[in-house]
Design a protein around this motif. Structure first.
Motif, PDB file in Angstrom:
ATOM      1  N   MET A 283      -7.302   2.991  -7.984  1.00 20.82           N
ATOM      2  CA  MET A 283      -6.543   3.997  -7.210  1.00 20.82           C
ATOM      3  C   MET A 283      -5.635   4.803  -8.146  1.00 20.82           C
ATOM      4  O   MET A 283      -5.524   6.025  -8.045  1.00 20.82           O
ATOM      5  CB  MET A 283      -5.678   3.312  -6.148  1.00 20.82           C
ATOM      6  N   LEU A 299       5.568   6.936  -6.972  1.00 19.69           N
ATOM      7  CA  LEU A 299       4.838   5.845  -6.328  1.00 19.69           C
ATOM      8  C   LEU A 299       5.249   4.496  -6.914  1.00 19.69           C
ATOM      9  O   LEU A 299       5.485   3.529  -6.177  1.00 19.69           O
ATOM     10  CB  LEU A 299       3.340   6.079  -6.533  1.00 19.69           C
ATOM     11  N   LEU A 303       7.028   1.590  -4.861  1.00 23.22           N
ATOM     12  CA  LEU A 303       6.390   0.281  -4.679  1.00 23.22           C
ATOM     13  C   LEU A 303       7.294  -0.848  -5.180  1.00 23.22           C
ATOM     14  O   LEU A 303       7.403  -1.884  -4.531  1.00 23.22           O
ATOM     15  CB  LEU A 303       5.057   0.239  -5.432  1.00 23.22           C
ATOM     16  N   PHE A 306      10.121  -1.276  -2.667  1.00 25.13           N
ATOM     17  CA  PHE A 306       9.655  -1.939  -1.456  1.00 25.13           C
ATOM     18  C   PHE A 306       9.363  -3.415  -1.715  1.00 25.13           C
ATOM     19  O   PHE A 306       9.709  -4.289  -0.910  1.00 25.13           O
ATOM     20  CB  PHE A 306       8.422  -1.211  -0.933  1.00 25.13           C
ATOM     21  N   MET A 310      11.141  -6.720  -0.031  1.00 26.72           N
ATOM     22  CA  MET A 310      10.469  -7.842   0.637  1.00 26.72           C
ATOM     23  C   MET A 310      10.970  -9.169   0.080  1.00 26.72           C
ATOM     24  O   MET A 310      11.212 -10.117   0.827  1.00 26.72           O
ATOM     25  CB  MET A 310       8.956  -7.736   0.435  1.00 26.72           C
ATOM     26  N   PHE A 313      14.414  -9.807   1.329  1.00 27.82           N
ATOM     27  CA  PHE A 313      14.331 -10.191   2.730  1.00 27.82           C
ATOM     28  C   PHE A 313      13.904 -11.649   2.861  1.00 27.82           C
ATOM     29  O   PHE A 313      14.453 -12.419   3.630  1.00 27.82           O
ATOM     30  CB  PHE A 313      13.340  -9.284   3.458  1.00 27.82           C
ATOM     31  N   PRO A 323       5.350 -15.215   1.697  1.00 27.67           N
ATOM     32  CA  PRO A 323       4.157 -14.425   2.025  1.00 27.67           C
ATOM     33  C   PRO A 323       3.470 -13.891   0.770  1.00 27.67           C
ATOM     34  O   PRO A 323       4.139 -13.440  -0.166  1.00 27.67           O
ATOM     35  CB  PRO A 323       4.717 -13.260   2.853  1.00 27.67           C
ATOM     36  N   LEU A 325       1.901 -11.320   0.554  1.00 32.22           N
ATOM     37  CA  LEU A 325       2.014  -9.859   0.535  1.00 32.22           C
ATOM     38  C   LEU A 325       2.918  -9.392  -0.604  1.00 32.22           C
ATOM     39  O   LEU A 325       2.677  -8.354  -1.226  1.00 32.22           O
ATOM     40  CB  LEU A 325       2.591  -9.392   1.878  1.00 32.22           C
ATOM     41  N   PHE A 329       1.796  -6.730  -3.487  1.00 35.68           N
ATOM     42  CA  PHE A 329       2.430  -5.421  -3.697  1.00 35.68           C
ATOM     43  C   PHE A 329       2.951  -5.308  -5.134  1.00 35.68           C
ATOM     44  O   PHE A 329       2.875  -4.253  -5.754  1.00 35.68           O
ATOM     45  CB  PHE A 329       3.579  -5.218  -2.698  1.00 35.68           C
ATOM     46  N   PHE A 336      -0.271   0.235 -11.236  1.00 37.09           N
ATOM     47  CA  PHE A 336      -0.013   1.678 -11.217  1.00 37.09           C
ATOM     48  C   PHE A 336       0.727   2.112 -12.478  1.00 37.09           C
ATOM     49  O   PHE A 336       0.368   3.081 -13.124  1.00 37.09           O
ATOM     50  CB  PHE A 336       0.802   2.065  -9.974  1.00 37.09           C
TER      51      PHE A 336
ATOM     52  N   VAL B  29       5.238 -17.096   8.905  1.00 35.00           N
ATOM     53  CA  VAL B  29       3.999 -16.319   8.817  1.00 35.00           C
ATOM     54  C   VAL B  29       2.786 -17.195   8.529  1.00 35.00           C
ATOM     55  O   VAL B  29       1.672 -16.709   8.417  1.00 35.00           O
ATOM     56  CB  VAL B  29       4.109 -15.229   7.731  1.00 35.00           C
ATOM     57  N   THR B 172      -7.857   7.738  -1.035  1.00 35.63           N
ATOM     58  CA  THR B 172      -6.958   6.858  -1.790  1.00 35.63           C
ATOM     59  C   THR B 172      -5.515   7.025  -1.314  1.00 35.63           C
ATOM     60  O   THR B 172      -4.812   6.045  -1.042  1.00 35.63           O
ATOM     61  CB  THR B 172      -7.039   7.199  -3.298  1.00 35.63           C
ATOM     62  N   LEU B 176      -3.325   4.184   0.774  1.00 35.47           N
ATOM     63  CA  LEU B 176      -2.084   3.746   0.123  1.00 35.47           C
ATOM     64  C   LEU B 176      -0.864   4.052   1.013  1.00 35.47           C
ATOM     65  O   LEU B 176      -0.003   3.195   1.226  1.00 35.47           O
ATOM     66  CB  LEU B 176      -1.948   4.467  -1.213  1.00 35.47           C
ATOM     67  N   THR B 180       1.281   1.022   2.820  1.00 36.91           N
ATOM     68  CA  THR B 180       2.654   0.877   2.343  1.00 36.91           C
ATOM     69  C   THR B 180       3.668   1.182   3.442  1.00 36.91           C
ATOM     70  O   THR B 180       4.617   0.429   3.654  1.00 36.91           O
ATOM     71  CB  THR B 180       2.904   1.812   1.142  1.00 36.91           C
ATOM     72  N   LEU B 184       6.322  -1.244   5.181  1.00 35.56           N
ATOM     73  CA  LEU B 184       7.730  -0.866   5.039  1.00 35.56           C
ATOM     74  C   LEU B 184       8.446  -0.876   6.386  1.00 35.56           C
ATOM     75  O   LEU B 184       9.540  -1.429   6.523  1.00 35.56           O
ATOM     76  CB  LEU B 184       7.830   0.521   4.397  1.00 35.56           C
ATOM     77  N   PHE B 187       8.970  -4.406   7.704  1.00 36.51           N
ATOM     78  CA  PHE B 187      10.053  -5.105   7.017  1.00 36.51           C
ATOM     79  C   PHE B 187      11.414  -4.520   7.379  1.00 36.51           C
ATOM     80  O   PHE B 187      12.397  -5.234   7.441  1.00 36.51           O
ATOM     81  CB  PHE B 187       9.829  -5.091   5.507  1.00 36.51           C
ATOM     82  N   THR B 191      15.340  -6.307   9.570  1.00 35.47           N
ATOM     83  CA  THR B 191      16.775  -6.229   9.292  1.00 35.47           C
ATOM     84  C   THR B 191      17.587  -6.035  10.570  1.00 35.47           C
ATOM     85  O   THR B 191      18.810  -6.022  10.522  1.00 35.47           O
ATOM     86  CB  THR B 191      17.082  -5.047   8.357  1.00 35.47           C
TER      87      THR B 191
END
Lengths: 425, 290
Positions: A283, A299, A303, A306, A310, A313, A323, A325, A329, A336, B29, B172, B176, B180, B184, B187, B191
C-alpha cells in the motif's frame, strides 16, 4: 511499472539489478532489525551479564558511532566519485559483509563488557559504512519511476522475514540464520565486485541516464542539502524515528504486550504481523508513487498517533488479553515509514549527492533519532514514569506532528481549491 | 472484534453514557476472564467473562458478544444486546437485566430479573419485506443520486475519473481510510467523553459512503445517459443497488465485489477532495542542468 517493460524487452541485466538492490537493502535492514536491535539486548544481558540499562547505553553508543561513520562515508563517497562507480560500491559492500559475518560468528562467544564494547564499535562502523553505500546503489539499479514499489518490496521482505524467523530473540538464533545467509552473499558479491562480469559492466553507466540518476524530487531543480525541502523531510523523518523508538522501546519491555504479539509463542501471530507488513508495504509503495511525500508523513504520524492511543487506552481500561489490533496497526505504521525512508533520500538526490543525502537522511533521522529517543526512554524510566504516561507522551508527539502536517497540507489545499471554484474563470 | 459488533458497541456506549455514575469502562475482546473488581462498566465484546460464585462485582455488565456467565453477585445493571448470558443457581443481579437480543440460560433459583426489552434485531425477513426495504432504499438512493447528479455533475465526474483511471490508488486509499477511521471512532467511543464525536464520525462516514454510492451510480449511469446526469446518476445508483443484491447470492465474492467497488469510490472521493479537483498522480518532471 517500468519493471514489466524491462521484462518484456528482455533487458535481463536491468531486471537482475532490481533483484540485487532489493536483496541487498532487505538483507541489510533485516540484519539491522533483528541481529543488531533485538539480538544485542539478549547478547548484552544474558551472555555478557550487563544490566538492561547498560545495554541500552551500548545501543545508544552504537547509534551515535553509526551516524558519525555514515556521515563520513557518505561525504567520502560523493567527494571521491565512488557514488558513481558501481564496482567500487560493490567492493565496499563486500568488505562490510565480510566484517559483519565475522561479527556475527563471534557474537555468541563474547564474554566481557570490554569485548562487548569493542564489538559494538565495529558493528556500528560496519553499519555506518554499509548504509549510504547500499542506498547509493539505487542510482545504478532502480529507475526513479519504480522506487516506490522497490522500496515496498525490500520493506515487505525484511519485515516479513524478521517476524517469521527467528521467533525467539536470542543471539544464537540470530547468529545461525545470519551466518547461513551471509556466507553465499559474500561469494556472490565478491564475484560481482572483483571479477569482470557482464552484469556489472551493463549496469555501471546506468546512473548517467536521468531516468535512473535524477531523483523524483530533483526535477526540474536539484535538491540542495541545506534547502527547505531537504531539511523539512529530515525533520519529519527524525520525528517518525524518534516517536517509533520512544514507544517501541517501552512496549517491548512490557510482557503483556510483547508476549501476545512480537514474542508470541503462537506462530500464527508472527505470520499475521508479517503479512500485515507485506500488505501495508505494498500500500505504501502505491501511495508513494501517486502522492507527494507529505501525505505519507501525514499517514505515518496519524497511524502512530492512533496506535499509541490504542495502547494508552488498553493500559488504562483493558482487562482482557491485549488486542492484536494494536501491534497490527503498529506494523502498518512501521511499514509505511520504512518505504518512505527507503525511497525519499534517493529521490532527493542525484548520483553526485546520493551518498551525502542518504547518509544525512538515514544517519540523522534514523540513527541519531534512535540514539536520542533511547536516552529519553532511559531518563523517563529513571524518573519512574508509568507505562500509560510514557505512551501518552509518545501519542501526544505523534498527534502534534500529525496535526502540523495536516494543517500545512490538506486543509490549506482544500480551502484553496474551494476558493478557486468560487472564482469566475 | 468483529465488524458487526461496531453498531452494537456504539449503542452500548451510548447506554453507558446515559447511565449515571459510570466514569470508567473496561472491555473484554477475547479469552476467558474472571471479573472481581474494576471499572464502573464492563463491556463483553467476545470471549467469556465469569463472575465467580461467592464474589460480588460492583460494575454494570454490557454483553455484546461472547458469553457472560454469572455465578456470584452483580451489584449493578446487566444489559444484553447480543451474545450469551448464563446464570447459575447462586447468581444474583441487584439492578435491572435488560435484554435486547442474544440468548439467555438462567438456572432456577437465580435472582436474575430478566426483562426482554425488545425482540432480537436479527430476524429472518420475508421476501415481501425484503423487497419492500430494497424498494425504499432504491427510491431514497434515486432521489439523492438524482439531486446530487443534477447539481454537481462535475464533482461526480472527477470522482468517477479517479475510479476508472486510478483504481489501485483509489482502492488503497479507500481501504486504508475506512479501516483506520472505523477503528479510530470505536476507540474514541471508549473514552465516553468522545462518544458524541464517534456518533458524528459514524454519521459522517455514512454520508461519505452514500456519496460514494452516488459516485458509483454516476459512473454506471453516465454510460447510458450522458446528457442527463441527474437521471443517469439516479438510474445508475439503483442499478448498482439491485446488482449488489443479486450478487449477494454468490458466496464470498458476491459480497466482496460491491464492497470493493464502494471502498474504491470512497478512496476516489478522498483523493479528489470529494470531486473538487481531478486526481493526477505526480509525473516525473523534466531535468534541468546545474
Amino acid at each position: 511499472m517500468q519493471f514489466t517493460e524491462f521484462v518484456r524487452q528482455r533487458r535481463w541485466p536491468t531486471v537482475v539489478g532490481y533483484g540485487l538492490f532489493v536483496a541487498v537493502l532487505a538483507a541489510g535492514y533485516y540484519y539491522n532489525l533483528t541481529f543488531v536491535q533485538l539480538g544485542l539486548i539478549d547478547l548484552g544481558t544474558r551472555l555478557v551479564g550487563l544490566t538492561r540499562f547498560q545495554v541500552s547505553i551500548g545501543m545508544a553508543a552504537l547509534a551515535l558511532v553509526a551516524v558519525v561513520v555514515a556521515l563520513v562515508t557518505g561525504v567520502a563517497l560523493d567527494r571521491y566519485g565512488l557514488s558513481t562507480d558501481l564496482r567500487a560500491k560493490l567492493r565496499v559492500l563486500w568488505g562490510v559483509i565480510v566484517v559483519q559475518l565475522a561479527l556475527t560468528l563471534t557474537a555468541p562467544v563474547l564474554a566481557s563488557p570490554a569485548q562487548f564494547g569493542g564489538w559494538i564499535v565495529l558493528c556500528a562502523a560496519s553499519i555506518g559504512v554499509g548504509m549510504p553505500t547500499t542506498f547509493s546503489l539505487v542510482v545504478d539499479l532502480v529507475p526513479v519511476a519504480d522506487r516506490g514499489p522497490v522500496a515496498a518490496a525490500a520493506t515487505a521482505a525484511a519485515y516479513f522475514l524478521a517476524n517469521v524467523y527467528p521467533t525467539q530473540w536470542e543471539i544464537e538464533s540470530f547468529s545461525i540464520i545470519m551466518s547461513a545467509a551471509m556466507a553465499p552473499a559474500v561469494l556472490v558479491l565478491g564475484y560481482l565486485a572483483f571479477r569482470e562480469n557482464a552484469l556489472v559492466d551493463a549496469l555501471a553507466g546506468t546512473h548517467e541516464r536521468p531516468s535512473f540518476g535524477i531523483g523524483r524530487f530533483c526535477r526540474p531543480n536539484r535538491v540542495r542539502t541545506g534547502s527547505y525541502a531537504f531539511l523539512s523531510a529530515l525533520a519529519l523523518m527524525f520525528g517518525v524515528y524518534f516517536i517509533d523508538s520512544l514507544g517501541f522501546l517501552r512496549i517491548i519491555e512490557t510482557p503483556a504486550y510483547i508476549y501476545t504479539s512480537w514474542q508470541s509463542p503462537d506462530f500464527g501471530v508472527h505470520l499475521l504481523i508479517g503479512g500485515v507488513h507485506v500488505v501495508t508495504a505494498v500500500m505504501a509503495g502505491v501511495l508513494y508513487t501517486n502522492f507527494g511525500r507529505r501525505w505519507l508523513f501525514l499517514l505515518v504520524f496519524g497511524l502512530f498517533g492512533f496506535t499509541h492511543l490504542m495502547y494508552v487506552f488498553d493500559v488504562r481500561a483493558g482487562i482482557g488479553d491485549a488486542p492484536l489490533l494494536m501491534p497490527l496497526f503498529y506494523a502498518g505504521a512501521v511499514s509505511f515509514y520504512t518505504v518512505l525512508n527507503f525511497a525519499i533520500w534517493p529521490d532527493m538526490s542525484t548520483p553526485e549527492t546520493i551518498g551525502r543525502h542518504s547518509a544525512i537522511g538515514v544517519g540523522i533521522a534514523g540513527f541519531l533519532a534512535t540514539f536520542l529517543s533511547t536516552a529519553v526512554v532511559l531518563y523517563i524510566k529513571s524518573e519512574s514514569v508509568g507505562l500509560a504516561r510514557h505512551l501518552t507522551i509518545v501519542d501526544a508527539l505523534s498527534l502534534l506532528f500529525f496535526f502540523l502536517v495536516l494543517v500545512t497540507v490538506y486543509a490549506h489545499r482544500m480551502v484553496r481549491l474551494a476558493h478557486q471554484r468560487g472564482e469566475p474563470s | 472484534m468483529r465488524p458487526e459488533s461496531v453498531p452494537l458497541l456504539v449503542v452500548a456506549l451510548l447506554l453507558i453514557a446515559a447511565q449515571p455514575g459510570v466514569e470508567t469502562v473496561t472491555t473484554v475482546v477475547g479469552g476467558s476472564e474472571d471479573i472481581e473488581t474494576g471499572a464502573d462498566a464492563v463491556v463483553v465484546l467476545d470471549g467469556t467473562v465469569t463472575v465467580e460464585s461467592g464474589t460480588t462485582v460492583d460494575s454494570s455488565l454490557y454483553v455484546l458478544g461472547g458469553t457472560a456467565h454469572i455465578d456470584g453477585t452483580v451489584d449493578g445493571r446487566v444489559v444484553q444486546l447480543s451474545g450469551n448470558l448464563t446464570a447459575g443457581a447462586d447468581a444474583r443481579v441487584t439492578g435491572s437485566v435488560d435484554v435486547y437480543g442474544g440468548t439467555q440460560a438462567v438456572a432456577s433459583g437465580a435472582s436474575v430479573p430478566v426483562s426482554v426489552v425488545a425482540e432480537p434485531l436479527t430476524q429472518e425477513r420475508s421476501p415481501a419485506e425484503a423487497a419492500g426495504i430494497l424498494l425504499m432504499q432504491a427510491v431514497g438512493l434515486a432521489l439523492v443520486g438524482g439531486l446530487v447528479g443534477r447539481r454537481y455533475p462535475d464533482l461526480l465526474a472527477n470522482v468517477g475519473h479517479s475510479m476508472r483511471h486510478h483504481p489501485v490508488v483509489s482502492g488503497t486509499v479507500g481501504v486504508l481510510a475506512t479501516v483506520t477511521l472505523l477503528a479510530l471512532f470505536v476507540f474514541m467511543a471508549f473514552t465516553i467523553v468522545l462518544i458524541p464525536v464517534t456518533v458524528l464520525g459514524l454519521v459522517g462516514g455514512l454520508v461519505v459512503f452514500l456519496y460514494a454510492y452516488v459516485c458509483v451510480g454516476y459512473l454506471v449511469g453516465h454510460r447510458l445517459q450522458p446528457d442527463r446526469p441527474g437521471l443517469a446518476t439516479a438510474a445508475g445508483a439503483v442499478a448498482f443497488l439491485v446488482g449488489s443484491e443479486l450478487l449477494g447470492y454468490v458466496p464470498v465474492v458476491g459480497g466482496l465485489v460491491p464492497l470493493l467497488v464502494l471502498l474504491t469510490a470512497v478512496g476516489a472521493a478522498v483523493v479528489t477532495y470529494f470531486g473538487l479537483r481531478r486526481f493526477q498522480p505526480p509525473r516525473l518532471g523534466a531535468v534541468e542542468d546545474g
